[in-house]
Design a protein around this motif. Sequence first.
Motif, PDB file in Angstrom:
ATOM      1  N   HIS C 103       0.680  -1.288   0.008  1.00 47.31           N
ATOM      2  CA  HIS C 103      -0.033  -0.128  -0.024  1.00 47.31           C
ATOM      3  C   HIS C 103       0.853   1.220   0.067  1.00 47.31           C
ATOM      4  N   PHE C 104       0.370   2.288  -0.553  1.00 46.37           N
ATOM      5  CA  PHE C 104       1.197   3.489  -0.526  1.00 46.37           C
ATOM      6  C   PHE C 104       0.362   4.553  -0.789  1.00 46.37           C
ATOM      7  N   ALA C 105       0.647   6.042  -0.411  1.00 48.71           N
ATOM      8  CA  ALA C 105      -0.124   7.044  -0.651  1.00 48.71           C
ATOM      9  C   ALA C 105       0.453   7.894  -2.077  1.00 48.71           C
ATOM     10  N   SER C 106      -0.705   8.451  -2.565  1.00 51.81           N
ATOM     11  CA  SER C 106      -0.236   8.904  -3.965  1.00 51.81           C
ATOM     12  C   SER C 106       0.863   9.885  -4.305  1.00 51.81           C
ATOM     13  N   ASN C 107       1.289  10.594  -3.095  1.00 51.96           N
ATOM     14  CA  ASN C 107       2.327  11.513  -3.418  1.00 51.96           C
ATOM     15  C   ASN C 107       3.865  10.653  -3.403  1.00 51.96           C
ATOM     16  N   GLN C 108       3.697   9.271  -3.141  1.00 48.62           N
ATOM     17  CA  GLN C 108       5.063   8.848  -3.383  1.00 48.62           C
ATOM     18  C   GLN C 108       5.121   7.871  -4.806  1.00 48.62           C
ATOM     19  N   LEU C 109       4.264   8.292  -5.505  1.00 44.52           N
ATOM     20  CA  LEU C 109       4.054   7.495  -6.883  1.00 44.52           C
ATOM     21  C   LEU C 109       5.616   7.673  -7.590  1.00 44.52           C
ATOM     22  N   MET C 110       6.000   8.958  -7.729  1.00 41.78           N
ATOM     23  CA  MET C 110       7.198   9.339  -8.477  1.00 41.78           C
ATOM     24  C   MET C 110       8.366   8.599  -7.650  1.00 41.78           C
ATOM     25  N   SER C 111       8.743   8.928  -6.332  1.00 44.39           N
ATOM     26  CA  SER C 111       9.873   8.142  -5.885  1.00 44.39           C
ATOM     27  C   SER C 111       9.745   6.812  -5.786  1.00 44.39           C
ATOM     28  N   LEU C 112       8.576   5.980  -5.923  1.00 44.65           N
ATOM     29  CA  LEU C 112       8.767   4.630  -5.768  1.00 44.65           C
ATOM     30  C   LEU C 112       8.969   4.183  -7.334  1.00 44.65           C
ATOM     31  N   MET C 113       8.319   5.009  -8.628  1.00 45.01           N
ATOM     32  CA  MET C 113       8.987   4.722  -9.634  1.00 45.01           C
ATOM     33  C   MET C 113      10.138   4.841 -10.010  1.00 45.01           C
ATOM     34  N   GLU C 114      10.939   5.679  -9.475  1.00 39.34           N
ATOM     35  CA  GLU C 114      12.324   6.138  -9.431  1.00 39.34           C
ATOM     36  C   GLU C 114      13.004   5.047  -8.664  1.00 39.34           C
ATOM     37  N   ALA C 115      12.513   4.365  -7.553  1.00 36.76           N
ATOM     38  CA  ALA C 115      13.224   3.412  -6.838  1.00 36.76           C
ATOM     39  C   ALA C 115      13.007   2.282  -7.515  1.00 36.76           C
ATOM     40  N   GLY C 116      12.371   1.896  -8.624  1.00 38.21           N
ATOM     41  CA  GLY C 116      12.016   0.793  -9.026  1.00 38.21           C
ATOM     42  C   GLY C 116      11.006  -0.153  -8.524  1.00 38.21           C
ATOM     43  N   GLY C 117      10.166   0.483  -7.767  1.00 35.40           N
ATOM     44  CA  GLY C 117       9.239  -0.507  -7.212  1.00 35.40           C
ATOM     45  C   GLY C 117       7.858  -0.497  -7.692  1.00 35.40           C
ATOM     46  N   LEU C 118       7.497   0.096  -8.964  1.00 35.39           N
ATOM     47  CA  LEU C 118       6.043  -0.168  -9.484  1.00 35.39           C
ATOM     48  C   LEU C 118       6.226  -0.836 -10.661  1.00 35.39           C
ATOM     49  N   ALA C 119       5.288  -1.888 -10.944  1.00 39.11           N
ATOM     50  CA  ALA C 119       5.183  -2.651 -12.040  1.00 39.11           C
ATOM     51  C   ALA C 119       3.951  -2.180 -12.823  1.00 39.11           C
ATOM     52  N   ARG C 120       4.187  -2.169 -14.127  1.00 37.72           N
ATOM     53  CA  ARG C 120       2.995  -1.620 -14.774  1.00 37.72           C
ATOM     54  C   ARG C 120       1.793  -2.734 -14.999  1.00 37.72           C
ATOM     55  N   ILE C 121       0.637  -1.917 -14.914  1.00 34.82           N
ATOM     56  CA  ILE C 121      -0.561  -2.912 -14.943  1.00 34.82           C
ATOM     57  C   ILE C 121      -0.977  -3.394 -16.359  1.00 34.82           C
ATOM     58  N   SER C 122      -1.305  -4.646 -16.292  1.00 32.84           N
ATOM     59  CA  SER C 122      -1.595  -5.214 -17.891  1.00 32.84           C
ATOM     60  C   SER C 122      -3.005  -4.278 -18.363  1.00 32.84           C
ATOM     61  N   PRO C 123      -3.095  -4.385 -19.759  1.00 35.72           N
ATOM     62  CA  PRO C 123      -4.097  -3.796 -20.413  1.00 35.72           C
ATOM     63  C   PRO C 123      -5.718  -3.940 -19.922  1.00 35.72           C
ATOM     64  N   ASP C 124      -5.816  -5.421 -19.587  1.00 38.63           N
ATOM     65  CA  ASP C 124      -6.998  -5.656 -19.032  1.00 38.63           C
ATOM     66  C   ASP C 124      -7.209  -4.978 -17.636  1.00 38.63           C
ATOM     67  N   MET C 125      -6.321  -4.891 -16.700  1.00 41.31           N
ATOM     68  CA  MET C 125      -6.710  -4.336 -15.675  1.00 41.31           C
ATOM     69  C   MET C 125      -6.657  -2.709 -15.673  1.00 41.31           C
ATOM     70  N   GLU C 126      -6.046  -2.183 -16.672  1.00 43.74           N
ATOM     71  CA  GLU C 126      -6.311  -0.841 -17.112  1.00 43.74           C
ATOM     72  C   GLU C 126      -7.806  -0.456 -17.635  1.00 43.74           C
ATOM     73  N   THR C 127      -8.306  -1.513 -18.375  1.00 42.86           N
ATOM     74  CA  THR C 127      -9.606  -1.126 -18.662  1.00 42.86           C
ATOM     75  C   THR C 127     -10.457  -1.171 -17.212  1.00 42.86           C
ATOM     76  N   ARG C 128     -10.173  -2.239 -16.659  1.00 41.41           N
ATOM     77  CA  ARG C 128     -10.935  -2.218 -15.473  1.00 41.41           C
ATOM     78  C   ARG C 128     -10.649  -0.986 -14.500  1.00 41.41           C
ATOM     79  N   ILE C 129      -9.587  -0.721 -14.295  1.00 38.68           N
ATOM     80  CA  ILE C 129      -9.592   0.703 -13.270  1.00 38.68           C
ATOM     81  C   ILE C 129     -10.300   1.762 -14.211  1.00 38.68           C
ATOM     82  N   LYS C 130     -10.108   2.133 -15.284  1.00 38.71           N
ATOM     83  CA  LYS C 130     -10.729   3.208 -15.926  1.00 38.71           C
ATOM     84  C   LYS C 130     -12.158   3.111 -15.726  1.00 38.71           C
ATOM     85  N   THR C 131     -12.752   2.037 -15.977  1.00 37.09           N
ATOM     86  CA  THR C 131     -14.222   1.710 -15.975  1.00 37.09           C
ATOM     87  C   THR C 131     -14.827   2.062 -14.562  1.00 37.09           C
ATOM     88  N   GLU C 132     -13.944   1.500 -13.676  1.00 38.90           N
ATOM     89  CA  GLU C 132     -14.538   1.089 -12.327  1.00 38.90           C
ATOM     90  C   GLU C 132     -14.345   2.275 -11.419  1.00 38.90           C
TER      91      GLU C 132
END
Lengths: 549, 302, 456
Positions: C103-132
């Motif tokens: 779990h993390f808070a939205s302001n950490q997004l970029m530091s986590l990206m920089e630290a190599g901690g975020l994995a990209r979500i698949s297109p299926d999941m993308e659609t899910r979050i965009k709709t839901e």
Amino acid sequence: MKDIPPIITGGQIALIVFLSVIALALAVVALLLFVGLVRRRSFREATELEILTMGPLQKFGYRAKRFLFRVPDGAYTLVAVHIPALAKRAWKGICGIFTTLKDALVHGDWKTRCSFAVMGFSYFARKRFARGLLFFALEVFYILYMVLFGGNQLFRFFTMTEGNVVGREEFWNEDIGNWDYRYHDNSLLILIYGTLTLIFTVAFLYGWYKNIKAAYYAQELEEARRHIPTAKEDIHNLVDAQYHKTLLAVPLAGLMVFTIFPIIFMIFLAFTNYDAMHTPDVSNLFTWVGAQNFFTIFTGGIGSGNTQFGRVFGTLLLWTVVWAVFATFTNYILGMLVAIIINKKGIRLKKLWRTVLVMTIAVPQFVSLLLMSQMFGDNGFINTVFGTRIGFLTDHSLLPKVMVILINIWVGIPHTMLMVSGILMNIPADLYESAKIDGAGPVKQYMKITLPYILHVTTPSLITTFIGNLNNFGVIYLLTGGGPLMQEAGSGGAGETDLLITWLYKLVFSYNEYAMASVVSILMFILTAVVSLIAYNRSKAVKNEEDFM
Amino acid sequence: MKRLRSKKAVERGTNAAIYVILTVISIIWLFPFVYLLMQSFRGEPGQATAYFFPKQWTFDNYIHLFTGEGISYKDGLVKATEVKFPLWYGRTLLIALVVTVIQTLIVLVTSYALSRLRFKMRKPLMNLMLILGMFPGFMSMTALYFLLKLLGLTQDMSTVGLILVYVGSSCMGYYICKGFFDTIPKSLDEAARIDGANRQQVFFKVILPLSKPIIIYTILNAFMAPWGDYMFASLIAFGNSNYWNVAVGMREMIQPAALSTYADSFQRFCAAAVIVSIPITVLFFLLQRYYVEGITGGSVKG
Amino acid sequence: MKQRWITFTLAGAIALTAIGGLAACAPEGGGGGGGVDANTIQIWGPGHETSFIESRLNAYVQAWEAEHPGEKYPYKLVQANAGEDDAENKFNVDATACGDVYHFASNQLMSLMEAGGLARISPDMETRIKTEDMEAVVEACKIGDGYYAYPYTSDNGYCLFYDSDVVTITEETTVMDVIEQCKAAKKQFIMPMKDAYYAASFIYGAGATYQATYNNSGKFLSSKNTFAEKPAGSEYSYGELGGKMLADLFELSNSSAKGYTATVIAGGNTEVETALNTEKFGAAVTGSWEAASIAYATVNGEPLKAAACALPDWVSTLDGNTYHWRAFMGYKMIGVNPHSSHLAEAHRIAAFLTSEESQLAHFNEWYVGPSNKKVAESDEVLNSEYSFSFKAMNEQREKCSLPQKPCPQDYWNNVGSFAEWLMDYNANISDPKTPAADKKDLKTRVEQLAKALTQN
């Protein structure tokens, strides 16, 4: 584009002041030297009788004069004698290494010369298999290591520059139905393995050198028809003449791995740009940047993120020294006083008073400190009882600094008291008896007998405590966490009660500024090292070490 | 006659004043610990109360430490907490015991070598250790963490990792022990050597039996150290509270997050502090005499 | 003799272990030496939600086993509480040892990206979050072209919580009115004034902006702000206006000042809980994490009449204008560690933990606003006892809030220093004994702040 940079920054001022102080000191020393050399003969050390017959003012004048004349002597010896001697010894050492190698090569027979390539050969040829095997095993192990692993790491270590390292790659992995990642270089691991390999290489070179030396020595023994020690004799030696090797093998190995390796790693880190924006394995790997970080510190740098490292460093340095002085001396003097009044002849229940104070040592220090930080916190006991919200540890005045010193007294007096009590009990009572017969009052007894004795005995401990307080992490961090944030802009998260070491901790663990933190550590270390080496080596205890046994 | 009496009166007056000072000092010194003890029995919720003696006395704080529960602010119910005190205590105790044994050995051995044996690198080695001690300890932590990770000694095996780290550099604490050995007269050594003992036998058969105070001092110091290590223990556990030690766990109990979620976090902290302090205090009292002898003997000539 | 052998054996054993360990593990590199069991998946979450997350994970395992009859779930799900605030620090130290799902808070997004901690979500999941999920939250998960986290909650921000018996809020109520009402009822008004998260809220309320830009790999590029600029119709800058307001509040909370009535407290969650405990709660600037405590509290044996609303406006003592009071409105997300050895499964777990039913369960247990649109508009959420918190957050978001974007550490440091500087500002300028040279100059300080927060 940076905005208007300040015309002259705090750090630059600090540097200028620092340099001018050094220049001034040198000038003064030179002057005194000149004066001393010229007038040395005119200062005559007074004899004991003369000292006794001097009045207090004269005695003070004499002592001051003697001190002033000693300074140029001291400086003179330091500059003209000690440092050249050190340099000469170092140079001799290095030359000695090459001389031995040359001797072995030129004068050695074929067995010794083979030992250059195949370690331990000289011993094999002379039928001392145990030693030969040891050396040979070392060589095999090292070569295997370098071929399998180390060589590669060493290469990447030296070429870890911008544009030369690749981080990770994102690609679509059909098998798992997700984006996957492929990792290439990881600069942190490169640094670590590179350092390890370097250390192994140095250790191996040392072993190789020893091998050559031993081979040549064995040859000399053979030529002189003397006996070369067998394995059994070697082992015997190890518990007798060479016992120090046996005893120190494990401790030094531990020291090497757990202390020296991290320190070398940290020194290398200071020359990289490893911080929160350059983490090891993503796209922004960290690389070597040379001495850039050091300049940032001194030029009041707009270091990473508009933090004025130079100014913060100077402020914290000042408070660290002030803190160390106060913390050490208040504990020392007050502890001594308490020990003395407990030890006074008319006081009963001595053991009870001592036990009460000693109890605070028994409770782990972090418990006491956490408890104190809770009691004096904004919501803590003291504030709730009096219905106030005095920020004992968070106010923007001298209050947190004073509180920290006071609480440190509370924590530290029992230690000093204990030590001084033990010493007091060792002072022979007849000294006091004879003083009383001579008509000395209690204060005079204290000044002439007790105080000098205690001072003499505890000086090394005092020095160690002072240096320890310079780096006293626990007290400050557990009490105030570094204290209220500094009010000026660009303070980089440093607090008002932060010592250099607690700020360092924040830099490392909260802001992930590893490179700058390493630089600050190195500077801190240089300061403390110089102070303590001088103090320790000059302290009478070390000088009189042999006498005492 | 008159003079003597007034002198005695003066002395009695001074003594009375000293008794007063000592009493005040004792109260100030003991007060926080009495407070700690009281608070560990307090039943009312909240971080601090305006009065000293608890109105409700309860053993619940101690019990909750071992059952891993706490009183939540949200609905006053007893809920599971993240406090795994028995686990942390056991781990720290184990680490302390193992470290004591190994560290004592290493310190004694190093001190003896530096004190009694004469070899070329002796003084440079002492200076080196002095210098090495001046680097801030936690700067090495990242390097040590990765070293331990290389050996597979983090998280699951972090107990072994912690032990290794603690004893690895323990030889730098030779100072007081060496001072003590320095005070043992060399004539004993020489007499033994004349009788044909080699150096090892001198160490084990002559010197060690005379060094009981310093051995006990070293043991006590080695035992007390791992209880208070916060930084490295929290780094090596890497967020997993199963691998914390007592210091990390207790510090988490008084963080604002815990204080505002659980109404008895502070009381449980006090209870934990009492439990942690008891064995060390008891040990200390039993061995106090040796501790003092050790310090004074060792500090006398550095 | 025996001792000698003991010494040798011990030394030899240690040496051998060291060599053996090094030799065995060295070629594997950093990944293999983790010391964690091979089939374990680590989930990191906030400490107080441990039992909730465990129940969710159990539900996941049960659902899995229902879909694969006869098989046992192959992985071991282990929880560790590396709290949300800490995630970026942990990743910066060693991303490979961090949890697979966290779990993390939205302001950490970029530091986590920089630290190599975020994995990209698949297109299926993308659609899910965009709709839901709510659009704002989904946008906050986006870096470059891809989405790198699963939206979880939508109200990680703050607004005004109060006891409606003590405080009445109307259209024209200002902050000082609220404080007066608390004072009259001898209750407390609590705001974490020193915390950089809250300290700049007045400055933003006056209209200032701050913007930090990052590149697509999370590296911080530049930041700029308008703190030193002036709003229309005023001769003071945003920073001065907001700073003076904060200084006024500090003065009221200063216990050594004259006329201190213990009404305004500069404190956070602990002080709120203490106030609830001692029945002194009047109003507080806090977030949904306190909603349950406030709702459960009692005053004189009866339940507290908990209410919440968007932060009221405030009147500046410098120029007399009324300004809004903006709050940071952030979100919480769940991320997947790209170093995970079970990447696909970690993604599935993360998706489950942020699914509609999980978010509903999360709301029911911890009263935190969901990011899922259906859940947010469902009857359960709108009619629950804690909906007052959620509704107030929505009101705050619509009326005046700042999306909480990632910002570099210096932002927090500098705003924090500014708040500390303001603590005794009023006392300093009004004290006749302070010499002129020591008097604090707000304008200069604001300019320094603005400059410190500007980076190329």
